[in-house]
Design an enzyme around this catalytic site. Sequence first.
Site, PDB file in Angstrom:
ATOM      1  N   GLY A 154       0.786  -1.228   0.000  1.00 55.15           N
ATOM      2  CA  GLY A 154       0.000   0.000   0.000  1.00 55.15           C
ATOM      3  C   GLY A 154       0.816   1.274   0.000  1.00 55.15           C
ATOM      4  CG  HIS A 155       4.000   3.830   1.954  1.00 54.78           C
ATOM      5  ND1 HIS A 155       5.278   4.262   1.764  1.00 54.78           N
ATOM      6  CD2 HIS A 155       3.334   4.852   2.538  1.00 54.78           C
ATOM      7  CE1 HIS A 155       5.412   5.498   2.234  1.00 54.78           C
ATOM      8  NE2 HIS A 155       4.232   5.866   2.716  1.00 54.78           N
ATOM      9  CG  PHE A 156       3.002   5.600  -2.076  1.00 58.84           C
ATOM     10  CD1 PHE A 156       1.858   5.963  -1.375  1.00 58.84           C
ATOM     11  CD2 PHE A 156       4.203   6.158  -1.702  1.00 58.84           C
ATOM     12  CE1 PHE A 156       1.930   6.884  -0.341  1.00 58.84           C
ATOM     13  CE2 PHE A 156       4.281   7.066  -0.673  1.00 58.84           C
ATOM     14  CZ  PHE A 156       3.151   7.439   0.015  1.00 58.84           C
TER      15      PHE A 156
END
Length: 157
Positions: A57-59
């Site tokens: 999720g990052h990124f």
Amino acid sequence: MTEYAERKEPVLTAMQVQEIIPNRFPISFVDRVDEIIPGEKVVARKNVTINEEFFVGHFPGNPVMPGVLQVETMAQVGSIPLLSQPDFKNKIAYLAGLNNVKFRKNVVPGDVLEITVEIVKLKKRMGIGKGTIRNEYGEVCSEAEMTFIISNVDKVD
């Protein structure tokens, strides 16, 4: 990296580090220790891989190690010279404060990080360390001053 990057054998392996600090997967960020002077200094490494859970999720499409996890990495490394002292064996070092935190370069999959923490003050159950993370090219990625409090109870394995 410094001359420690040339070392073939670690001073402490990841498994030996786990005998000192309580962190385990998925929040264990120390792959090896290349130098340690108990109560004074430590130089460690973290191999950043695309398989790290936080990259999901990052990124997406532009994976970057979150700054807060870089600080956590420095804190884990910084607790090693504190907890390597006989008086603090089997204790936990808690991160109690941060000062002068700076993020200078993105940490991305494939980076081999060298984390250096020097303990600049140690008083009873409190220590202050200055940490720096460099990539394999010697570029400073992040730095911070950290305050640690050593627990007065033993860790549980």
